[in-house]
Design a protein around this motif. Structure first.
Motif, short mmCIF file in Angstrom:
data_model
loop_
_atom_site.label_atom_id
_atom_site.label_comp_id
_atom_site.label_asym_id
_atom_site.label_seq_id
_atom_site.Cartn_x
_atom_site.Cartn_y
_atom_site.Cartn_z
N THR A 116 -6.88 -28.22 14.37
CA THR A 116 -7.68 -27.06 13.98
C THR A 116 -8.99 -27.45 13.32
N ASN A 117 -8.94 -28.37 12.36
CA ASN A 117 -10.15 -28.72 11.61
C ASN A 117 -10.79 -30.01 12.09
N PHE A 118 -10.32 -30.58 13.18
CA PHE A 118 -10.88 -31.84 13.66
C PHE A 118 -12.35 -31.67 14.01
N GLN A 119 -12.67 -30.65 14.80
CA GLN A 119 -14.04 -30.45 15.24
C GLN A 119 -14.96 -30.14 14.07
N ALA A 120 -14.45 -29.36 13.08
CA ALA A 120 -15.29 -28.99 11.94
C ALA A 120 -15.61 -30.22 11.09
N LEU A 121 -14.63 -31.08 10.85
CA LEU A 121 -14.88 -32.29 10.07
C LEU A 121 -15.81 -33.25 10.81
N ALA A 122 -15.62 -33.34 12.14
CA ALA A 122 -16.48 -34.23 12.91
C ALA A 122 -17.93 -33.75 12.90
N GLU A 132 -19.29 -31.88 10.47
CA GLU A 132 -19.82 -31.93 9.10
C GLU A 132 -20.20 -33.34 8.69
N PHE A 133 -19.34 -34.32 9.00
CA PHE A 133 -19.56 -35.67 8.54
C PHE A 133 -20.11 -36.59 9.62
N GLY A 134 -20.16 -36.15 10.87
CA GLY A 134 -20.60 -37.01 11.95
C GLY A 134 -22.11 -37.19 11.96
N ILE A 147 -13.46 -42.04 22.52
CA ILE A 147 -12.43 -42.19 21.48
C ILE A 147 -13.08 -41.83 20.15
N GLN A 148 -12.69 -40.70 19.58
CA GLN A 148 -13.24 -40.24 18.30
C GLN A 148 -12.21 -40.55 17.20
N VAL A 149 -12.67 -41.25 16.18
CA VAL A 149 -11.80 -41.66 15.07
C VAL A 149 -12.41 -41.15 13.78
N LEU A 150 -11.66 -40.32 13.06
CA LEU A 150 -12.08 -39.83 11.75
C LEU A 150 -11.40 -40.68 10.69
N ASP A 181 -17.15 -41.05 9.37
CA ASP A 181 -16.74 -41.16 7.97
C ASP A 181 -16.69 -39.76 7.36
N ILE A 182 -15.50 -39.33 6.93
CA ILE A 182 -15.33 -38.01 6.34
C ILE A 182 -14.95 -38.11 4.86
N THR A 183 -15.40 -39.16 4.22
CA THR A 183 -15.06 -39.37 2.81
C THR A 183 -15.67 -38.28 1.95
#
Length: 600
Positions: free
Chosen positions: A173-179, A181-183, A492-495, A540-542
């Protein structure tokens, strides 16, 4: 307008105020200063010798933060999370928190402690000559640097250095939003810093171990120095360097040196073991990293028979077999002996030969792959993945010289964005088999199913892995029933994020997914070539937490009246007598009121 009498009275009032504000000696308990501890030089074990006295402290100016150094034992215990313990079951060099070392005081053995193996601390230091007594509630030490200068240091209670961060929950659900925001940009330049190799390199000294004395040394190859070619023992043999040296030994009394000089005894050249690789120093009790020296023939010990010294060493030949990064596999030595007559100022010439050759015996199964961090990932280490119960590293496409997809693949390095591509010659005709062939080419075999959360993920512990999110292409295209939908690109997307102490953060993978780009292909196009692309993007989603709150600061608010400047001046030097100033001010006000009433 004030009369002369009022002016004289006002002067008397001001004098009274200064007398009241002046600090006075008091023997009452309320005027006593708190006790302080005498600062004595530290004993060798890093302890203190406190004693209570009732003297005032001479405050010193705060200095710049500095580290006390490695001359004293660190007063803080090791961290429960040991990030430098990268070798399971063995003691890692300079890793002060490694439980396998079983050392009560690691700094008495190690020259220094690796970052993250002890708790972080801040010290504020001033010259020790400025301090007479210390009333500080924080731990204090007296240190002496290499120049002989002593400094008084106070440990600052800075909790932000050891502040833990909380994990973030990542799902579909929040994968795309975090990517989003922090991508950032997909490809960034990364410094290519390589860690020290755990194996011998050409020219490195060869390590030896003497089990009888528990002593680590180097394989020596004596060399001649000076016009006479006198033997010098300090020359180490270099790995993969074939050498032959000749030197001369002079004896003033050969009768005494015949049986006592180790250079003449054949046992001195074989009574040790050779370490396969340098990392064998961490586990000297195990024989898996030690290679015994095999004697090609059984030599005789030196013997003094009359005027002849028999069986003394004249030539030493080492044959060393190596196997690449697996190090030294076999060592054999051939010793030549001779007899020498006992004469005044007699000499002996010795030859030393070292020859290296390849080890032809088939090697055993490869050992388990090393960790990519403990616990957090290290930038540049392989990204750990899991397929069933098999742990391996994630890989990308690699092309041959002609651009065709190769069986070899690039390893995905943590934190390094990469992209690769190649051309695949299609063999299958059936759509489902064609898709299967392309998926196997994009992912490699076996296909990764889960990714390791930390760099020390164990395949036997399922809690250390997280499932890779993916959605395959549909079998047939939507608008073309006779077409086959095939993937032509895999991203390959890695958070990931840093967790743990702010002073020693650990990188962990929060989530990963496979993102495909699909393409429709007609039936008559099957059997041709298709261009494939794979890329990896680390995001990086720190989220750094708020720092802990500090002690509240005093906000002084004084009334805007006639005595405001007097209060400010007197409060600087009369903190201990501030209770006596207020009655004096009230008395002065009453006197001024009485004078005004009498003059009217």
């Amino acid at each position: 307008i004030c009369t002369p009498l009022q002016l004289r009275l006002l002067s008397a009032v001001v004098l009274m105020l200064f007398e009241a504000a002046r600090p006075q000696a008091s023997s009452s308990p309320t005027g006593a200063l708190p006790t302080s501890s005498v600062l004595e030089p530290l004993p060798p074990d890093g302890g203190t010798q406190p004693s209570s006295v009732g003297t005032a402290a001479l405050p010193g100016r705060p200095g710049t933060p500095s580290a006390p150094g490695n001359k004293t034992t660190d007063p803080f215990p090791a961290l429960p999370i040991c990030v430098c313990d990268l070798t399971p079951g063995t003691c890692d060099l300079n890793c002060c928190c490694d439980k396998d070392c079983d050392l009560l005081h690691p700094r008495t053995v190690f020259s220094f402690c690796l970052p993250g193996s002890v708790r972080s601390s801040s010290w504020v230091c001033v010259d020790n000559s400025l301090i007479f007594r210390s009333n500080s509630p924080f731990p204090s030490r007296v240190f002496t640097d290499s120049n002989g200068i002593t400094q008084f240091c106070v440990h600052v209670n800075n909790s932000k250095l050891n502040y833990f961060q909380k994990l973030q929950t990542v799902n579909a659900t929040n994968f795309q939003a975090l990517a989003a925001e922090f991508g950032g940009q997909s490809f960034t330049s990364v410094s290519q810093t390589q860690p020290p190799l755990p194996f011998y390199r050409a020219g490195d000294p060869i390590l030896t171990y003497y089990p009888n004395w528990s002593l680590i040394s180097l394989l020596r190859q004596p060399v001649g120095v000076g016009a006479g070619g006198l033997c010098v023992e300090s020359n180490p043999a270099g790995f993969l360097e074939n050498q032959r040296t000749t030197c001369t030994r002079f004896f003033k009394n050969l009768a005494d040196s015949c049986t006592s000089d180790p250079a003449l005894d054949a046992a001195s050249y074989s009574n040790f073991t050779v370490l396969k690789v340098p990392r064998g120093m961490t586990d000297l009790q195990s024989m898996k990293f030690q290679v015994p020296v095999i004697l090609a023939s059984q030599p005789s010990p030196p013997l003094l028979a009359g005027n002849i010294c028999q069986n003394i060493v004249s030539q030493v030949i080492y044959e060393i077999e190596t196997n690449g990064t697996f190090g030294i596999q076999k060592v054999s030595v051939s010793i030549g002996q001779t007899n020498l007559s006992i004469e005044p100022s007699v000499s002996l010439q010795q030859d030393f030969i070292i020859h290296f050759r390849a080890f032809h015996q088939s090697t055993a199964a490869l050992p388990a792959g090393p960790r990519s961090g403990n616990p957090g990932y290290i930038i540049g280490k392989p990204l750990l993945v899991l397929t069933g119960d098999l742990g391996h590293s994630m890989t990308l496409l690699q092309s041959q010289g002609n651009g065709i997809c190769s069986a070899k693949r690039h390893a995905v390095q943590f934190g390094v964005n990469m992209m690769s591509g190649c051309t695949l010659r299609l063999k299958e005709v059936n759509c489902s088999l064609l898709q299967k062939e392309i998926y196997q080419t994009l992912h490699g075999r076996p296909r990764p199913e889960q990714v390791g959360v930390f760099g020390n993920a164990d395949p036997a512990q399922k809690g250390g892995w997280t499932r890779i999110l993916s959605k395959n292409c549909s079998v047939s295209a939507r608008n073309c029933p006779s077409c086959c939908s095939i993937p032509v690109s895999l991203e390959i997307q890695v958070l990931w994020a840093y967790v743990g102490l702010q002073s020693n953060p650990q990188a962990h993978v929060a989530g990963a997914r496979f993102l495909y780009q699909c393409k429709s292909m007609q039936d008559h196009q099957q059997g041709t070539e298709v261009s494939l692309t794979t890329l990896v993007n680390f995001v990086d989603i720190t989220q750094k937490p708020e720092p802990p709150r500090d002690q509240p600061r005093t906000d002084w608010k004084l009334p805007f009246d006639f005595f405001f400047p007097f209060k400010v001046v007197f409060s600087r030097g009369a903190n201990l007598q501030r209770d006596l100033v207020s009655p004096s001010l009230i008395l002065c006000l009453l006197l001024l009121g009485a004078l005004n009433s009498q003059t009217k």
